[in-house]
Enzyme design. Structure first.
Site, PDB file in Angstrom:
ATOM      1  N   SER A  16       2.283 -24.520 -10.557  1.00 60.07           N
ATOM      2  CA  SER A  16       1.942 -25.620 -11.465  1.00 60.07           C
ATOM      3  C   SER A  16       3.150 -26.536 -11.524  1.00 60.07           C
ATOM      4  CB  SER A  16       1.618 -25.090 -12.857  1.00 60.07           C
ATOM      5  OG  SER A  16       1.540 -26.198 -13.740  1.00 60.07           O
ATOM      6  N   HIS A  41      -1.231 -26.833  -8.105  1.00 58.88           N
ATOM      7  CA  HIS A  41      -1.935 -27.029  -9.379  1.00 58.88           C
ATOM      8  C   HIS A  41      -1.346 -28.248 -10.096  1.00 58.88           C
ATOM      9  CE1 HIS A  41      -4.357 -25.608 -12.790  1.00 58.88           C
ATOM     10  NE2 HIS A  41      -3.348 -25.979 -13.554  1.00 58.88           N
ATOM     11  N   ASP A  43      -1.541 -30.749 -13.313  1.00 56.34           N
ATOM     12  CA  ASP A  43      -1.996 -30.803 -14.700  1.00 56.34           C
ATOM     13  C   ASP A  43      -1.995 -32.228 -15.249  1.00 56.34           C
ATOM     14  OD1 ASP A  43      -2.402 -27.995 -15.515  1.00 56.34           O
ATOM     15  OD2 ASP A  43      -0.278 -27.790 -15.027  1.00 56.34           O
ATOM     16  N   MET A  45      -2.743 -34.474 -18.519  1.00 54.22           N
ATOM     17  CA  MET A  45      -2.884 -34.340 -19.985  1.00 54.22           C
ATOM     18  C   MET A  45      -2.829 -35.723 -20.622  1.00 54.22           C
ATOM     19  SD  MET A  45      -0.400 -31.123 -20.757  1.00 54.22           S
ATOM     20  CE  MET A  45      -0.316 -29.699 -19.676  1.00 54.22           C
ATOM     21  N   HIS A  74      -6.310 -30.237 -12.641  1.00 52.72           N
ATOM     22  CA  HIS A  74      -6.791 -29.600 -13.876  1.00 52.72           C
ATOM     23  C   HIS A  74      -6.723 -30.677 -14.962  1.00 52.72           C
ATOM     24  CE1 HIS A  74      -5.758 -26.445 -17.247  1.00 52.72           C
ATOM     25  NE2 HIS A  74      -6.942 -26.998 -17.424  1.00 52.72           N
ATOM     26  N   MET A  76      -6.953 -31.922 -18.451  1.00 53.83           N
ATOM     27  CA  MET A  76      -6.934 -31.587 -19.882  1.00 53.83           C
ATOM     28  C   MET A  76      -6.964 -32.897 -20.651  1.00 53.83           C
ATOM     29  SD  MET A  76      -4.138 -28.599 -19.492  1.00 53.83           S
ATOM     30  CE  MET A  76      -3.646 -29.340 -17.945  1.00 53.83           C
ATOM     31  N   MET A 145      -8.048 -20.119 -18.884  1.00 51.87           N
ATOM     32  CA  MET A 145      -6.751 -20.439 -19.489  1.00 51.87           C
ATOM     33  C   MET A 145      -6.258 -19.214 -20.262  1.00 51.87           C
ATOM     34  SD  MET A 145      -5.751 -23.409 -18.632  1.00 51.87           S
ATOM     35  CE  MET A 145      -4.306 -23.423 -19.700  1.00 51.87           C
ATOM     36  N   ASP A 178      -4.407 -19.298 -15.496  1.00 46.78           N
ATOM     37  CA  ASP A 178      -3.383 -20.319 -15.728  1.00 46.78           C
ATOM     38  C   ASP A 178      -2.817 -20.136 -17.130  1.00 46.78           C
ATOM     39  OD1 ASP A 178      -1.888 -22.661 -15.797  1.00 46.78           O
ATOM     40  OD2 ASP A 178      -3.628 -23.988 -15.935  1.00 46.78           O
TER      41      ASP A 178
HETATM   42  C1  DX5 Z   1      -0.872 -25.517 -19.473  1.00 41.68           C
HETATM   43  C2  DX5 Z   1      -1.121 -25.876 -18.037  1.00 41.68           C
HETATM   44  C3  DX5 Z   1      -0.518 -24.929 -17.085  1.00 41.68           C
HETATM   45  C4  DX5 Z   1       0.967 -24.781 -17.224  1.00 41.68           C
HETATM   46  C5  DX5 Z   1       1.234 -23.312 -17.079  1.00 41.68           C
HETATM   47  O1  DX5 Z   1      -1.642 -26.304 -20.269  1.00 41.68           O
HETATM   48  O2  DX5 Z   1      -2.500 -25.956 -17.764  1.00 41.68           O
HETATM   49  O3  DX5 Z   1      -0.887 -25.210 -15.736  1.00 41.68           O
HETATM   50  O4  DX5 Z   1       1.725 -25.483 -16.299  1.00 41.68           O
HETATM   51  O5  DX5 Z   1       2.566 -23.105 -17.333  1.00 41.68           O
HETATM   52  P1  DX5 Z   1       3.190 -21.649 -17.410  1.00 41.68           P
HETATM   53  O6  DX5 Z   1       2.962 -21.006 -16.077  1.00 41.68           O
HETATM   54  O7  DX5 Z   1       4.626 -21.935 -17.686  1.00 41.68           O
HETATM   55  O8  DX5 Z   1       2.510 -20.923 -18.522  1.00 41.68           O
HETATM   56 ZN    ZN Z   2      -3.145 -26.076 -15.635  1.00 45.72          ZN
END
Ligand code: DX5
Ligand code: ZN
Length: 223
Positions: A16, A41, A43, A45, A74, A76, A145, A178
């Site tokens: 990630s 991956h 993310d 947000m 991903h 969010m 998650m 994740d």
């Molecule tokens: C959290 C993200 C993850 C995040 C995981 O909302 O979706 O992808 O990067 O981070 P770690 O591996 O540090 O928990």
């Molecule tokens: Zn993620």
């Protein structure tokens, strides 16, 4: 290229990049790839669905150009509808949405697939497996998650192993996990049935090649 469709029964590691150095994403991904990573991956947000703000389709397009690995987005974000076309255009291989943030889930999954991407749903820790029962025919993967979405570096929620197990009773779709995934928690999730191990802080806290390798090895040893 269909990453999820061609996964078979393999265990795969996915860094990630949330925990990486954003000024050097190409290199950060390459270093995890040297440790065996096969998927990136990504993310996104929005400071609405989650209290954090990250990156979007413009950065995804640059990253797709900088790596030979498939990029998995991903999302969010609230109302991700407007972002599907730009992410497809950016060249990502797959897109997961949070069903808690989508009103017309069936439609958005079809839009993702019709755009040539594989489609996934990412379930918040308290969202039950049954919530997606009627979407299963329209999915290529499920993301469980194992922390509340929004931030890296949170603690693994152990009950999520049971959720993976229940999902595997419902479907043969591949499961990605994740949140709080490390060389210690990866085996728990693989034993439960997970195949794609996403890890951010556990990979980038040290040498990404070494740390990614440890997580993949621990996961594969749990089979
Ligand atoms: C959290 C993200 C993850 C995040 C995981 O909302 O979706 O992808 O990067 O981070 P770690 O591996 O540090 O928990
Ligand atoms: Zn993620």
């Amino acid at each position: 290229m269909a990453f999820w469709g061609e996964l078979g029964d393999r265990i795969v590691g996915a860094p990630s990049i949330l925990a990486a150095d954003f000024a050097n994403l190409g290199d950060e991904v390459r270093r995890a790839q040297m440790g065996g990573a096969e998927l990136v991956h990504f993310d996104a947000m929005d400071n609405h669905f989650v209290p954090n703000l990250t990156i979007g389709p413009v950065v995804a397009a640059s990253l797709v150009a900088a790596t030979e690995l498939p990029v998995d987005a991903h999302l969010m974000v609230d109302n991700p509808d407007n972002l599907i076309a730009p992410f497809i255009e950016a060249g990502v291989a797959s897109i997961s949405v949070q069903p808690e943030a989508v009103t017309h889930l069936h439609r958005i999954l079809e839009v993702i697939r019709n755009g040539g991407c594989e489609a996934g749903v990412a379930l918040n820790p308290t969202t039950p497996p049954e919530f997606i029962e009627y979407t299963l025919p329209y999915l290529d993967y499920i993301l469980v998650m194992s922390v509340n979405p929004g931030f890296g570096g949170q603690s693994f929620i152990p009950e999520m192993a049971d959720k993976v197990r229940r999902l595997k009773e419902m479907t043969d779709l591949p499961i990605q996990v994740d949140g709080g995934i490390t060389a210690e928690t990866a085996p728990i999730m693989v034993e439960a049935g997970a195949q794609v191990l996403v890890a951010g802080s556990a990979v980038y806290k040290g040498d990404p090649e070494t740390e990614m390798g440890k997580i993949i090895e621990a996961g594969r040893a749990a089979r």
